[in-house]
Design an enzyme around this catalytic site. Sequence first.
Site: not given
Length: 341
Positions: A165, A307-310
């Site tokens: 996200e 975040g970012e799906g990392s």
Amino acid sequence: MALAGTALPFDDIRDLARAMPALDSEAVAKVRQRDSQLTKPPGSLGRLEALVEWLAAVQGKAAPTVSRPLVAIFAGNHGVVARGVSPYPQEVTRQMLENFSAGGAAINQICTTFDLGLKVFDLALDIPTGDITVEDALDEKACAATMAFGMEAVSGGIDLLVLGEMGIGNTTIAAAIYHALYGGEAGHWVGRGTGIDDAGLARKTAAVRDAVAFHQSHVKDPLELLRRLGGREIAAMAGAILAARSQRIPVVLDGYVVCAAAAVLHAMDPALLDHCVAGHVSAEGAHADVLARLGKKPLLDLGMRLGEGSGAALAVSLIKAALACHTGMATFAQAGVTDKA
């Protein structure tokens, strides 16, 4: 995946949630049978063995695959940002999407390293959701439509979904969802997000407390809680999780915000997360507490909170390695190695 369309938009969501396929125990048995013949002591690969069993159970096949993994990043903006809950302005959300498109973000490097697909979904960034301290984030129709949009993220024949996200202010939204679901003090669920100072942390905590108090009489129903407190990215991720289960696609959850979407579904029925694993435990807020409530043991603990799906994308490297060991390792018979007596 299209919803049928009924008088009440959430009815379609509830019908879908009640019609999920069972996990495949026969596929798991076949995985275990092969595992018992591989050139290693039983159980010596620990959780890697369990990951292959999980893949088989969800996908419904004794030879599971991770050949088309996808990282899906959902981005939304939030009216509560006007309360001073983040040091960054909302335009950063769009600027980061442009950074993803240009290949300049951390998630781009992780996806390239581990050969993961990446898609980014802009969820009406120019129209922030309502300020949850004084109004609903979304109405029922808009929330259900956003969940349906998220369901489309699983199209295209993918065999593993990684959720991420992006959204300035969305750790405030996640904290409000957890506070509404689990109670306790608002401050327990609030972290520093993108790095707010003490005054900002106090404003953020007050916003979470005020929002849950404002909506308190309406949050017993998890979907009502989602539409009143959630952002578009959280609604879309909840839809993606449901669609993935319906289509037998395993899901790797990222951090604090992604798990807010999962927590809403867990409140509906804990079995709705049987196809999900936690990629990592975030350093943000009370993520470890959330994972314990969801019954998910994280694969990684690296102190990440990007975040970012990392974090979840990094965890796919473990899932790929687990599957490679299971499918590529020789059996005792093939290798001419004497098995135990």
